[in-house]
Design a protein around this motif. Structure first.
Motif, PDB file in Angstrom:
ATOM      1  N   HIS A  53      -2.291 -17.359 -10.240  1.00 36.81           N
ATOM      2  CA  HIS A  53      -0.974 -16.713 -10.319  1.00 36.81           C
ATOM      3  C   HIS A  53      -0.907 -15.417  -9.538  1.00 36.81           C
TER       4      HIS A  53
ATOM      5  N   ARG B  57      13.866 -27.071 -18.689  1.00 39.93           N
ATOM      6  CA  ARG B  57      14.748 -26.099 -18.036  1.00 39.93           C
ATOM      7  C   ARG B  57      15.697 -26.819 -17.072  1.00 39.93           C
TER       8      ARG B  57
ATOM      9  N   ALA C  69       3.273 -23.613 -13.037  1.00 42.33           N
ATOM     10  CA  ALA C  69       3.666 -22.278 -13.489  1.00 42.33           C
ATOM     11  C   ALA C  69       2.723 -21.229 -12.934  1.00 42.33           C
ATOM     12  N   ALA C  70       1.416 -21.544 -12.895  1.00 42.14           N
ATOM     13  CA  ALA C  70       0.431 -20.574 -12.396  1.00 42.14           C
ATOM     14  C   ALA C  70       0.681 -20.262 -10.922  1.00 42.14           C
TER      15      ALA C  70
ATOM     16  N   GLY D 283       3.199 -17.855 -10.269  1.00 40.62           N
ATOM     17  CA  GLY D 283       2.929 -16.476 -10.653  1.00 40.62           C
ATOM     18  C   GLY D 283       2.813 -16.213 -12.144  1.00 40.62           C
ATOM     19  N   ALA D 284       2.703 -17.266 -12.969  1.00 36.14           N
ATOM     20  CA  ALA D 284       2.594 -17.034 -14.405  1.00 36.14           C
ATOM     21  C   ALA D 284       1.121 -16.924 -14.796  1.00 36.14           C
ATOM     22  N   SER D 285       0.784 -15.887 -15.537  1.00 38.62           N
ATOM     23  CA  SER D 285      -0.582 -15.749 -16.034  1.00 38.62           C
ATOM     24  C   SER D 285      -0.828 -16.850 -17.062  1.00 38.62           C
ATOM     25  N   PRO D 286      -2.093 -17.148 -17.384  1.00 36.93           N
ATOM     26  CA  PRO D 286      -2.356 -18.259 -18.319  1.00 36.93           C
ATOM     27  C   PRO D 286      -1.572 -18.136 -19.628  1.00 36.93           C
TER      28      PRO D 286
ATOM     29  N   ARG E 243       1.184 -16.432 -20.139  1.00 38.27           N
ATOM     30  CA  ARG E 243       2.604 -16.584 -19.837  1.00 38.27           C
ATOM     31  C   ARG E 243       2.928 -18.066 -19.616  1.00 38.27           C
TER      32      ARG E 243
ATOM     33  N   GLU F 269       5.636 -20.201 -21.567  1.00 38.18           N
ATOM     34  CA  GLU F 269       6.809 -20.722 -20.860  1.00 38.18           C
ATOM     35  C   GLU F 269       6.819 -22.248 -20.799  1.00 38.18           C
ATOM     36  N   VAL F 270       5.646 -22.864 -20.756  1.00 39.79           N
ATOM     37  CA  VAL F 270       5.584 -24.308 -20.542  1.00 39.79           C
ATOM     38  C   VAL F 270       5.244 -25.053 -21.835  1.00 39.79           C
TER      39      VAL F 270
END
Lengths: 339, 533
Positions: free
Chosen positions: A72, A89, B433-434, B437-440, B442, B446-447
């Motif tokens: 990320h 979503r 997601a990663a 830009g999503a951290s683990p 996050r 989110e997922v």
């Protein structure tokens, strides 16, 4: 160089899926990695994305070694093979996801989502559920999602793999135009040579975790590096030959080769267009074993008496029937010695 | 991962170790001969024999009665199917105590059958067997029917096109595909009936006693803790064997089956035979599942309408130190605490188990988590009783003891509900997601979270229903002035007199309604593919 891989190696158990791969991608360049399934091309993308740790070697992005940088934080985009849109979503939620992760304010996100949907040809789709999208639309949303955070490198895994042929051919042109306009640096992988040649500035052919050949589409098409690459590109007429003075001795008899060809035992390719049909009493005597209609021409499969089959490309009207006896001559402009 | 492991070490492994020590250690030395001594007692051998054969007969009966039900719910489409499905499921989450009292009201002294025809079954083993069928009907329907509904009917059609008769096609195509599921269900039923406690405690009278009941008697009536400990160990081994067999059949279950969406396989019944099958199943459900509950409710109103209910609110000073109705409040409080514990522990364990880098050790933990489910509540309760009442860990005076035990029983349900859903979340969604830009953490929020939110609610509902009805463990450790609903019902039943009997019926009805409401909320939330229960 924006991206360089130096001796990148990934092992699954004993097997090296990526075997000391060296690869460089310059800024604004579109590079397409081409290879059969299992050749390690998806692993290559996953390694660059940070989803697959390297067993040895390094990946350098913008001059910085990416070892220890989690996915990320790499600032690269990856469009997955089957899109992997977030099912819960809507379209806007998917496209805006990367912007949200970067903490972009709401107003900016909405604006950018609209801009990107416009760009990929889905204006006004923001509120739609992803499950209600067709395959082509999902593909466009996935592209918009990957482009939204303006990644320094965009990676595409079999970008058009699941779409039907006509849609694929249209999208490939759109993508090429789009990347040219945006100046995006692109690293794509595919098993479809047509897609790779249409999309890429440079094509990299992979085999068993190694790079078999790298060059412009024209270079690769005209001079495949070896028999594997030639066969993978769909060429059937590949044989071992002894090259002498502007002539090669093959199971099909003597085949003319360009003047400057080095001598010795080499692999020879004759493109189908270089197999010319002549009356049966001239040239190599063959029987027509099969014919397939290819739209612009007919591919004729010829069985010589004591040699491997040959494929010839014939004009529609001139194509012989199955069972006919024909003679074959070779055209020097369509032969190439590999390697 | 550390939290669930620590939880199980302290509240499961440690009590079990205490049981072993209590059974085999005397004055600092080990006496392995104790096992042989206990086994040599004729009454112990009798208990073992009864435990085994009643479980076997219950299993066979349940299969015979429930398999047609599984077929009807899997293959037929008819008005009221959803209602039937819900009705069939209710018994499984009903507390054993309610089931016991309901059958008491139906076939016991002064029960409906007694009044009508003078038939009493409460002195025979039939009451126990029927109650077991009642209780486990849902297990077979859910396990076998769930798979049956997903079997592609075109497989049978293919066999028909190759010349097989309707029955031959069923026998050669569908039955082999179902066999592992039937075996798994049968083992589950065998396990539940082998460790049956509440039902046998209430309906068994002095004549019939399973291992579980015997452990309880040795502990609370004869105060022979070391014999109880040895019996617990025997039970432990038996249950371990059954669980291992079950794990093995489940692993074989999903091999190479063509599964399709359950919603496309059901058809309206055609012809007299199929309508008769449907009618038979509906009649069975009405007689076996609904009638006992209806009689229970009817009996609870037998005394001048709300008489028994009113009596519940009075302090009688005899059975309890407080009005029995306070048990409702206790039960709800305990259940809330137990649910919170079970969801946190089970949730953490599930997340740890779905991590892709989970090693063999972690996956072994999966099986370990199932142990309290099978090792039976009585073991848990008995273990708590002898392990946690003295230093280093003295929780005897703490209210948390009951929720802890109930959470231990509830965790396997939470894990079983959460695991399939968490495993179904495509790892590549997390990767997508990663890359964006999503951290683990996050990415999980989110997922995963939006996808498992429903499963989490369902798991919580299960844990809640389980701890509300929990009897085997609670009866050991609930304090006399703080009984839970099932404990209060059992105590009322244990005393003579119509008033106590009627109050038990009334309290049981309340418990049943609370559980049924919890279940109906669950049914609304669940989809067909959520969870394995």
């Amino acid at each position: 160089m924006l991206l360089s891989l130096e001796g990148a190696t990934v092992r699954f158990g004993e097997r090296a899926v990526l075997d000391a791969v060296d690869l460089e991608v310059a800024e604004h360049e579109t590079v397409c990695v081409l290879g059969p399934s299992g050749s390690g091309k998806s692993t290559l993308l996953r390694a660059v994305a940070g989803l697959q740790p390297l067993d040895s070697g390094r990946i350098v992005l913008d001059g910085r070694d990416q070892a220890g940088v989690p996915a990320h934080k790499r600032g690269v985009g990856l469009m997955f093979q089957d899109h992997q849109l977030f099912p819960q979503r809507d379209v806007a939620g998917n496209v805006a996801f990367g912007l949200r992760m970067r903490g972009a304010p709401r107003g900016e996100r909405t604006e950018r989502v609209e801009e990107l949907l416009e760009l990929v040809g889905l204006p006004g789709a923001a509120g739609r559920a992803v499950a209600a999208l067709s395959g082509g639309e999902q593909q466009r949303v996935a592209l918009a999602r990957a482009l939204a955070p303006s990644p320094r490198l965009l990676m595409l895994d079999e970008p058009l793999g699941q779409l039907d042929r006509s849609l694929r051919e249209r999208l490939v042109v759109e993508l090429r135009e789009l990347f040219g306009r945006l100046g995006t640096t692109v690293l794509a992988v595919t098993h479809d040579q047509g897609e790779a040649f249409a999309l890429a500035d440079r094509v990299v052919v992979m085999r068993d975790g190694r790079i078999a050949q790298s060059g412009t589409p024209l270079q690769v098409w005209q001079r495949p590096a070896d028999a594997f690459v030639a066969r993978f590109l769909g060429f059937e007429n590949v044989v071992e030959a002894t090259v002498g003075d502007a002539v090669a001795v093959t199971p099909w008899g003597k085949v003319p080769v360009p003047e400057d060809t080095p001598r010795g035992t080499r692999t020879l390719l004759v493109r189908p267009a270089g197999v010319r049909l002549v009356p049966a009493d001239a040239g190599l005597r063959c029987t027509v074993a099969a014919r397939t209609f290819r739209g612009t021409h007919v591919a004729v499969h010829l069985q010589p008496e004591d040699a491997p089959r040959l494929e010839a490309a014939c004009a529609l009207r001139a194509a012989p029937e199955v069972g006919d006896e024909v003679g074959v001559e070779f055209d020097v402009a369509e032969t190439a010695v590999l390697g | 991962m550390a939290v669930p492991v620590a939880f199980f070490a302290v509240f499961f492994a440690y009590p079990v170790a205490a049981i072993v020590a209590r059974g085999l250690k005397d004055g600092g030395t080990w006496h392995l001969g104790r096992i042989g001594e206990v086994l040599a007692q004729s009454d112990v051998r009798q208990v073992l024999w009864f435990t085994t054969w009643q479980a076997l007969v219950s299993t066979v009966l349940t299969l015979l009665i429930a398999l047609p039900g599984a077929c009807v719910l899997a293959r037929f489409d008819f008005p009221g199917k959803q209602v039937l499905r819900a009705v069939v499921t209710v018994p499984f989450v009903l507390p054993t105590v309610v089931v016991g009292t309901a059958f008491m009201a139906l076939v016991g002294r002064g029960g409906l059958l007694d009044e009508l025809w003078g038939v009493r079954l409460d002195t025979t083993v039939w009451a126990i067997l029927l109650a077991h069928v009642f209780f486990n009907y849902a297990v077979v329907v859910r396990t076998v029917g769930g798979l049956w509904a997903q079997l592609d009917p075109r497989q049978e059609e293919a066999a028909r096109m190759l010349g097989a008769s309707r029955f031959a096609a069923w026998r050669t195509v569908t039955l082999p595909a179902l066999a592992p599921a039937v075996a798994a269900a049968a083992l589950m039923v065998f396990l539940f009936t082998f460790t049956s406690f509440g039902v046998v405690q209430i309906l068994g009278g002095p004549t019939f006693s399973t291992l579980e009941v015997e452990i309880y008697r040795q502990t609370s009536e004869i105060f022979d803790l070391s014999t109880a400990a040895v019996l617990t160990m025997i039970q432990f081994v038996a249950v371990g064997t059954i669980l291992a067999l079950h794990a093995w059949t489940v692993r074989r279950r999903e091999t190479a089956l063509r599964l399709v969406d359950a919603s496309v396989t059901a058809r309206r019944p055609r012809g007299a035979g199929q309508w008769a099958l449907l009618g038979g199943v509906v009649a069975t459900v009405a007689l076996l599942l609904l009638l006992p509950l209806a009689v229970l409710v009817e009996r609870s109103f037998a005394d001048a309408g709300l008489g028994y209910y009113r009596a519940l609110t009075r302090e009688d000073g005899g059975v309890f130190l407080v009005p029995p109705i306070e048990a409702v409040g206790n039960s709800l409080q305990y259940a809330v605490a137990a649910t919170a514990l079970a969801v946190v522990i089970g949730g953490l364990a599930s997340v740890a188990l779905t991590r892709r880098d989970a090693g063999r050790l972690v996956r072994g933990f999966d099986a370990l988590l199932m142990l309290p489910l099978g090792v039976s509540a009585v073991t848990v309760g008995f273990g708590f009783l002898i392990a946690l009442d003295e230093p280093p860990l003295d929780l005897r005076a703490s209210w948390i003891l009951v929720p802890l035990a109930q959470a231990l029983v509830g965790v396997p349900f939470v894990v079983r509900t959460m695991l399939p859903v968490l495993r179904a979340v495509d790892v590549r969604l997390r990767e997508a997601a990663a890359v964006l830009g999503a951290s683990p953490w996050r990415a999980w929020r989110e997922v995963d979270l939006p996808m498992v939110r429903r499963a989490l609610l369902i798991a919580a509902g299960f844990a809640f229903a389980v701890s509300l009805g929990e009897f085997g463990a609670t009866v050991f450790i609930a304090r006399p002035d703080n009984p839970t609903l099932p404990v209060a019902v059992a105590r009322l039943l244990g005393r003579p007199g119509d008033l106590n009997y009627g109050q038990a019926m009334a309290l049981s009805t309340i418990l049943m309604i609370v559980c049924a409401v919890a279940l109906l909320v669950l049914e609304r939330l669940r989809t067909d593919r959520t969870g394995e229960f």
